[in-house]
Design a protein around this motif. Sequence first.
Motif, PDB file in Angstrom:
ATOM      1  N   VAL A 104      22.098  29.559   4.731  1.00  0.00           N
ATOM      2  CA  VAL A 104      22.050  30.582   5.779  1.00  0.00           C
ATOM      3  C   VAL A 104      22.768  31.850   5.330  1.00  0.00           C
ATOM      4  CG1 VAL A 104      22.779  31.155   8.136  1.00  0.00           C
ATOM      5  CG2 VAL A 104      21.779  28.911   7.640  1.00  0.00           C
ATOM      6  N   CYS A 105      23.911  31.700   4.695  1.00  0.00           N
ATOM      7  CA  CYS A 105      24.669  32.866   4.229  1.00  0.00           C
ATOM      8  C   CYS A 105      23.919  33.605   3.127  1.00  0.00           C
ATOM      9  CB  CYS A 105      26.049  32.435   3.741  1.00  0.00           C
ATOM     10  SG  CYS A 105      27.068  31.702   5.032  1.00  0.00           S
ATOM     11  N   GLU A 106      23.264  32.860   2.246  1.00  0.00           N
ATOM     12  CA  GLU A 106      22.453  33.475   1.200  1.00  0.00           C
ATOM     13  C   GLU A 106      21.324  34.300   1.819  1.00  0.00           C
ATOM     14  OE1 GLU A 106      19.373  32.259  -2.398  1.00  0.00           O
ATOM     15  OE2 GLU A 106      20.725  30.728  -1.619  1.00  0.00           O
ATOM     16  N   LEU A 107      20.619  33.707   2.766  1.00  0.00           N
ATOM     17  CA  LEU A 107      19.516  34.389   3.432  1.00  0.00           C
ATOM     18  C   LEU A 107      20.007  35.641   4.158  1.00  0.00           C
ATOM     19  CD1 LEU A 107      16.518  34.422   4.259  1.00  0.00           C
ATOM     20  CD2 LEU A 107      17.158  32.990   6.204  1.00  0.00           C
ATOM     21  N   GLN A 108      21.111  35.532   4.874  1.00  0.00           N
ATOM     22  CA  GLN A 108      21.677  36.680   5.596  1.00  0.00           C
ATOM     23  C   GLN A 108      22.026  37.803   4.629  1.00  0.00           C
ATOM     24  OE1 GLN A 108      24.776  35.838   8.510  1.00  0.00           O
ATOM     25  NE2 GLN A 108      25.959  37.596   7.781  1.00  0.00           N
ATOM     26  N   THR A 109      22.664  37.467   3.522  1.00  0.00           N
ATOM     27  CA  THR A 109      23.088  38.477   2.556  1.00  0.00           C
ATOM     28  C   THR A 109      21.897  39.175   1.928  1.00  0.00           C
ATOM     29  OG1 THR A 109      25.110  37.217   2.135  1.00  0.00           O
ATOM     30  CG2 THR A 109      24.479  38.852   0.479  1.00  0.00           C
ATOM     31  N   ILE A 110      20.873  38.416   1.563  1.00  0.00           N
ATOM     32  CA  ILE A 110      19.670  39.001   0.969  1.00  0.00           C
ATOM     33  C   ILE A 110      18.948  39.884   1.981  1.00  0.00           C
ATOM     34  CG2 ILE A 110      17.381  38.447   0.049  1.00  0.00           C
ATOM     35  CD1 ILE A 110      18.735  35.926  -1.221  1.00  0.00           C
ATOM     36  N   LYS A 111      18.785  39.384   3.203  1.00  0.00           N
ATOM     37  CA  LYS A 111      18.052  40.135   4.237  1.00  0.00           C
ATOM     38  C   LYS A 111      18.781  41.428   4.608  1.00  0.00           C
ATOM     39  CE  LYS A 111      15.506  39.447   8.485  1.00  0.00           C
ATOM     40  NZ  LYS A 111      14.135  39.397   8.035  1.00  0.00           N
ATOM     41  N   PHE A 112      20.082  41.345   4.845  1.00  0.00           N
ATOM     42  CA  PHE A 112      20.839  42.547   5.192  1.00  0.00           C
ATOM     43  C   PHE A 112      20.807  43.558   4.046  1.00  0.00           C
ATOM     44  CE2 PHE A 112      23.921  41.142   8.797  1.00  0.00           C
ATOM     45  CZ  PHE A 112      22.865  40.593   9.497  1.00  0.00           C
ATOM     46  N   ASN A 113      20.938  43.092   2.798  1.00  0.00           N
ATOM     47  CA  ASN A 113      20.883  43.975   1.638  1.00  0.00           C
ATOM     48  C   ASN A 113      19.563  44.736   1.613  1.00  0.00           C
ATOM     49  OD1 ASN A 113      21.765  44.843  -1.206  1.00  0.00           O
ATOM     50  ND2 ASN A 113      19.798  43.869  -1.583  1.00  0.00           N
ATOM     51  N   HIS A 114      18.487  44.042   1.891  1.00  0.00           N
ATOM     52  CA  HIS A 114      17.163  44.671   1.908  1.00  0.00           C
ATOM     53  C   HIS A 114      17.047  45.669   3.073  1.00  0.00           C
ATOM     54  CE1 HIS A 114      12.865  45.236   1.601  1.00  0.00           C
ATOM     55  NE2 HIS A 114      12.742  44.884   2.866  1.00  0.00           N
ATOM     56  N   GLN A 115      17.459  45.258   4.260  1.00  0.00           N
ATOM     57  CA  GLN A 115      17.288  46.101   5.448  1.00  0.00           C
ATOM     58  C   GLN A 115      18.178  47.341   5.431  1.00  0.00           C
ATOM     59  OE1 GLN A 115      17.807  43.179   8.601  1.00  0.00           O
ATOM     60  NE2 GLN A 115      15.586  43.025   8.835  1.00  0.00           N
ATOM     61  N   ILE A 116      19.344  47.248   4.843  1.00  0.00           N
ATOM     62  CA  ILE A 116      20.273  48.387   4.869  1.00  0.00           C
ATOM     63  C   ILE A 116      19.763  49.549   4.022  1.00  0.00           C
ATOM     64  CG2 ILE A 116      21.834  47.879   2.925  1.00  0.00           C
ATOM     65  CD1 ILE A 116      22.940  48.798   6.499  1.00  0.00           C
ATOM     66  N   SER A 117      18.830  49.278   3.112  1.00  0.00           N
ATOM     67  CA  SER A 117      18.303  50.344   2.260  1.00  0.00           C
ATOM     68  C   SER A 117      17.581  51.417   3.070  1.00  0.00           C
ATOM     69  CB  SER A 117      17.375  49.765   1.187  1.00  0.00           C
ATOM     70  OG  SER A 117      16.224  49.194   1.784  1.00  0.00           O
ATOM     71  N   ALA A 118      17.190  51.113   4.292  1.00  0.00           N
ATOM     72  CA  ALA A 118      16.517  52.090   5.154  1.00  0.00           C
ATOM     73  C   ALA A 118      17.494  53.078   5.791  1.00  0.00           C
ATOM     74  CB  ALA A 118      15.728  51.362   6.249  1.00  0.00           C
ATOM     75  N   PHE A 119      18.784  52.849   5.641  1.00  0.00           N
ATOM     76  CA  PHE A 119      19.808  53.669   6.291  1.00  0.00           C
ATOM     77  C   PHE A 119      20.718  54.291   5.233  1.00  0.00           C
ATOM     78  CE2 PHE A 119      18.573  50.244   9.108  1.00  0.00           C
ATOM     79  CZ  PHE A 119      18.242  50.930  10.260  1.00  0.00           C
ATOM     80  N   SER A 120      20.496  55.547   4.923  1.00  0.00           N
ATOM     81  CA  SER A 120      21.278  56.197   3.871  1.00  0.00           C
ATOM     82  C   SER A 120      22.713  56.502   4.294  1.00  0.00           C
ATOM     83  CB  SER A 120      20.587  57.483   3.430  1.00  0.00           C
ATOM     84  OG  SER A 120      20.490  58.378   4.521  1.00  0.00           O
ATOM     85  N   ASP A 121      22.985  56.489   5.594  1.00  0.00           N
ATOM     86  CA  ASP A 121      24.305  56.865   6.085  1.00  0.00           C
ATOM     87  C   ASP A 121      25.146  55.667   6.519  1.00  0.00           C
ATOM     88  OD1 ASP A 121      22.693  56.276   8.262  1.00  0.00           O
ATOM     89  OD2 ASP A 121      23.653  57.746   9.571  1.00  0.00           O
ATOM     90  N   VAL A 122      24.754  54.457   6.094  1.00  0.00           N
ATOM     91  CA  VAL A 122      25.461  53.247   6.513  1.00  0.00           C
ATOM     92  C   VAL A 122      25.920  52.456   5.281  1.00  0.00           C
ATOM     93  CG1 VAL A 122      25.266  51.062   7.768  1.00  0.00           C
ATOM     94  CG2 VAL A 122      24.111  53.111   8.636  1.00  0.00           C
ATOM     95  N   VAL A 123      27.159  51.990   5.339  1.00  0.00           N
ATOM     96  CA  VAL A 123      27.699  51.116   4.297  1.00  0.00           C
ATOM     97  C   VAL A 123      27.641  49.687   4.818  1.00  0.00           C
ATOM     98  CG1 VAL A 123      29.774  50.489   2.986  1.00  0.00           C
ATOM     99  CG2 VAL A 123      29.247  52.893   3.415  1.00  0.00           C
ATOM    100  N   LEU A 124      27.021  48.811   4.049  1.00  0.00           N
ATOM    101  CA  LEU A 124      27.001  47.386   4.372  1.00  0.00           C
ATOM    102  C   LEU A 124      28.120  46.717   3.594  1.00  0.00           C
ATOM    103  CD1 LEU A 124      25.854  44.761   5.536  1.00  0.00           C
ATOM    104  CD2 LEU A 124      24.221  44.740   3.627  1.00  0.00           C
ATOM    105  N   LEU A 125      29.084  46.184   4.316  1.00  0.00           N
ATOM    106  CA  LEU A 125      30.214  45.495   3.712  1.00  0.00           C
ATOM    107  C   LEU A 125      30.030  44.003   3.968  1.00  0.00           C
ATOM    108  CD1 LEU A 125      32.958  45.916   2.284  1.00  0.00           C
ATOM    109  CD2 LEU A 125      34.001  46.029   4.549  1.00  0.00           C
ATOM    110  N   THR A 126      29.706  43.267   2.912  1.00  0.00           N
ATOM    111  CA  THR A 126      29.518  41.823   3.019  1.00  0.00           C
ATOM    112  C   THR A 126      30.793  41.147   2.530  1.00  0.00           C
ATOM    113  OG1 THR A 126      27.146  42.018   2.671  1.00  0.00           O
ATOM    114  CG2 THR A 126      28.119  39.858   2.286  1.00  0.00           C
ATOM    115  N   ILE A 127      31.405  40.354   3.412  1.00  0.00           N
ATOM    116  CA  ILE A 127      32.699  39.728   3.123  1.00  0.00           C
ATOM    117  C   ILE A 127      32.532  38.222   3.117  1.00  0.00           C
ATOM    118  CG2 ILE A 127      35.097  39.479   3.864  1.00  0.00           C
ATOM    119  CD1 ILE A 127      34.759  42.138   5.379  1.00  0.00           C
TER     120      ILE A 127
END
Length: 119
Positions: A62-85
């Motif tokens: 589940v964590c792998e899937l979440q990390t991959i999906k969020f990484n992909h989706q955040i590329s649409a937002f140039s003004d947002v930093v995705l911090l995966t902890i």
Amino acid sequence: MERKNAITFEGNPLTLIGNEVNIGDIAPNFTVTKMDLTPLSLTDLKGKNIVISAVPSVDTPVCELQTIKFNHQISAFSDVVLLTISMDLPFALSRFCGAKGIDNAVTVSDYKDREFAKN
């Protein structure tokens, strides 16, 4: 602040530490470790729009899937930093990110001081 809901895992009660963070609260500062072993504090990102994605370990499905999906989706937002902890060691995070093409997230570890978990 007292927690409003009982927290359980597989029906067993859990005790959480730290203060509950609610919508509208200012996030407490914390320091985590980047993959190059240097520290990163929340205050280092002051003034930026930040999405925090917390996962226990990128080596779980589940964590792998979440990390991959969020990484992909955040590329649409140039003004947002995705911090995966995660609690993974920085070396494991580096291996994972390289293998899975995680290049849009700032992926960090809370293994050292566990400040994110506490704060």
